[in-house]
Design an enzyme around this catalytic site. Structure first.
Site, PDB file in Angstrom:
ATOM      1  N   GLU A  53      10.512 -10.583 -54.991  1.00  0.00           N
ATOM      2  CA  GLU A  53      10.155 -12.001 -54.898  1.00  0.00           C
ATOM      3  C   GLU A  53      11.255 -12.873 -55.485  1.00  0.00           C
ATOM      4  O   GLU A  53      11.802 -12.564 -56.544  1.00  0.00           O
ATOM      5  CB  GLU A  53       8.860 -12.284 -55.668  1.00  0.00           C
ATOM      6  N   SER A  54      11.565 -13.956 -54.807  1.00  0.00           N
ATOM      7  CA  SER A  54      12.500 -15.006 -55.255  1.00  0.00           C
ATOM      8  C   SER A  54      13.965 -14.598 -55.078  1.00  0.00           C
ATOM      9  O   SER A  54      14.365 -13.458 -55.352  1.00  0.00           O
ATOM     10  CB  SER A  54      12.257 -15.402 -56.719  1.00  0.00           C
ATOM     11  N   LYS A  81       4.232 -22.424 -47.109  1.00  0.00           N
ATOM     12  CA  LYS A  81       4.449 -23.153 -48.360  1.00  0.00           C
ATOM     13  C   LYS A  81       5.049 -24.526 -48.061  1.00  0.00           C
ATOM     14  O   LYS A  81       6.133 -24.620 -47.485  1.00  0.00           O
ATOM     15  CB  LYS A  81       5.412 -22.325 -49.224  1.00  0.00           C
ATOM     16  N   ASN A 116       9.185 -10.685 -59.692  1.00  0.00           N
ATOM     17  CA  ASN A 116       9.688 -12.044 -59.510  1.00  0.00           C
ATOM     18  C   ASN A 116      11.020 -12.182 -60.230  1.00  0.00           C
ATOM     19  O   ASN A 116      11.101 -11.953 -61.437  1.00  0.00           O
ATOM     20  CB  ASN A 116       8.677 -13.059 -60.045  1.00  0.00           C
ATOM     21  N   GLU A 152       2.055  -9.466 -60.222  1.00  0.00           N
ATOM     22  CA  GLU A 152       3.421  -9.957 -60.380  1.00  0.00           C
ATOM     23  C   GLU A 152       3.919  -9.774 -61.809  1.00  0.00           C
ATOM     24  O   GLU A 152       3.238 -10.122 -62.766  1.00  0.00           O
ATOM     25  CB  GLU A 152       3.477 -11.442 -60.009  1.00  0.00           C
ATOM     26  N   LYS A 187      -2.236 -17.093 -52.424  1.00  0.00           N
ATOM     27  CA  LYS A 187      -1.249 -17.337 -53.492  1.00  0.00           C
ATOM     28  C   LYS A 187      -1.815 -18.430 -54.408  1.00  0.00           C
ATOM     29  O   LYS A 187      -1.644 -19.619 -54.187  1.00  0.00           O
ATOM     30  CB  LYS A 187       0.076 -17.773 -52.865  1.00  0.00           C
ATOM     31  N   GLU A 190       5.734 -16.626 -46.421  1.00  0.00           N
ATOM     32  CA  GLU A 190       4.928 -17.584 -47.165  1.00  0.00           C
ATOM     33  C   GLU A 190       4.798 -18.929 -46.447  1.00  0.00           C
ATOM     34  O   GLU A 190       5.796 -19.528 -46.040  1.00  0.00           O
ATOM     35  CB  GLU A 190       5.526 -17.802 -48.547  1.00  0.00           C
TER      36      GLU A 190
END
Length: 384
Positions: free
Chosen positions: A338-339, A171, A303, A281, A232, A169
């Site tokens: 994710e995360s 970001k 997520n 997601e 995103k 990502e």
């Protein structure tokens, strides 16, 4: 309730819809006309259009005009009531011409940061369309270079490296962490990710909360980077998908915590028409069950961050895949973790749970050399 309730056989004016958009509490539609599907679908009952009908669309498909959401809409249920019936807790204000102060006076403060982002996004979308009409955005999307195979790139990288494929990502900041990288050059970061084995890239485009932009997406796409790109963005309207395609995106993020089932179905069909992939997601079991009941889903992202508390727990991935892994495998869906992924042990944990790809931003972009940080994340260098 954008992108749901008007067939393609009906034209409408966005300006007129926006002028009438001061809907009452809960986004209860005030019917403005009756639209009927034509041709092969003439048997379908009339659809009732609301004040924002220029961005409420439903494809003329057997499963869509007869969807439960439309029955509820016709019976007078509000957008938020329909969403709540599907377990969606993120409310919509449906008042894009009102100020946030006016909205909060009516609805109270946003329940969480995601709801706040969505409220701002409703206003942002309308302001964007006022500057560049949907027709122009669609024409720009049609002129974009051919899309690249996002799903295929992840699948190939997983087989090639034996570890989850990486969606790295690009970001700069986040609402919870603030600025992650002061010296932020999206093209340099993207090229470093690709050089060090990223299968795909995720480009943040939200400006207010993540300091991203569609310009960053376009810069990366035109820089010579070959990786497929995920836009995103907090998608609530089809114009955002067309805009993403026009800037070179190959995939978009759709958040089940925000979008009712019919929105997801419509956006999936739109992505298919544009040659794009949708990463859907989910955060919890209810969202996973909803998404697994939708045809055409190829990518599901889990997520691990709670929407209410922002606590991250990778056990969420394991729990959801233990309960739904068989169904996911039967459908040929690729799962993205994710995360909460910072170490090789974190990656191994979600891989053992059943993910085939991971989306990682913070733990890479905060490092002095984000590209070289990929080897540290996986415990080995990735083959590109």
């Amino acid at each position: 309730m954008e992108s749901l309730l008007i067939s393609r056989s009906v034209g409408s004016s966005f300006a007129a819809a926006a002028a009438a958009a001061a809907a009452p509490r809960g986004c209860l539609p005030r019917p403005s006309r009756v639209a009927t599907l034509t041709g092969a679908h003439a048997r379908v009952r009339p659809l009732r259009a609301g004040p924002k009908d220029s961005i409420l669309e439903v494809l003329a498909q057997d499963d869509m005009p007869n969807a439960a959401e439309l029955v509820q809409w016709e019976s007078g249920k509000s957008v938020n009531d329909i969403a709540a019936s599907q377990g969606i807790r993120i409310r919509r204000h449906c008042r894009p011409t009102a100020s946030l102060k006016e909205i909060e006076e009516e609805l109270g403060a946003p329940h969480n940061i995601l709801e706040k982002i969505i409220w701002d996004k409703e206003i942002e979308v309308v302001e964007g369309l006022a500057k560049k009409p949907l027709k122009e955005v669609m024409e720009a999307a049609a002129k974009a270079p051919p899309s690249r195979d996002f799903y295929g790139a992840l699948e190939a990288a997983y087989k090639r490296n034996g570890v989850p494929a990486l969606i790295a990502e690009v970001k700069k900041a986040s609402p919870s962490r603030g600025v992650l990288r002061e010296n932020f050059n999206p093209v340099e970061i993207a090229k470093a990710y690709e050089k060090n084995g990223a299968a795909c890239l995720s480009i943040l485009t939200d400006e207010k909360y993540f300091q991203g932009s569609f310009e960053n997406l376009e810069k990366v796409r035109t820089s010579g980077v070959k990786c497929p790109l995920l836009c995103k963005e907090f998608v609530i309207d089809k114009c955002q998908i067309y805009n993403a395609r026009s800037k070179g995106a190959d995939a978009v993020l759709l958040i089940a915590a925000v979008l009712p089932d019919l929105d997801i179905k419509y956006f999936l069909q739109l992505c298919k028409e544009l040659g794009m992939t949708a990463l859907i997601e989910v955060h919890d079991e209810r969202e996973m069950e909803r998404v697994l009941n939708i045809n055409g889903v190829k990518l599901i992202g889990i997520n691990n961050r709670s929407l209410e508390t922002f606590v991250v727990d990778t056990a969420n991935t394991k729990m959801l895949l233990e309960k739904h892994g068989d169904s996911i495998r039967e459908k040929g869906i690729l799962v993205v973790g994710e995360s909460g992924l910072f170490t090789p042990d974190d990656v191994a944990y979600v891989q053992n749970a059943g993910v085939s790809a991971v989306l990682v931003g913070e733990s890479l972009v905060k490092q002095e050399d984000p590209g070289r940080a990929i080897a540290g994340l996986f415990g080995k260098e990735l083959v590109h």
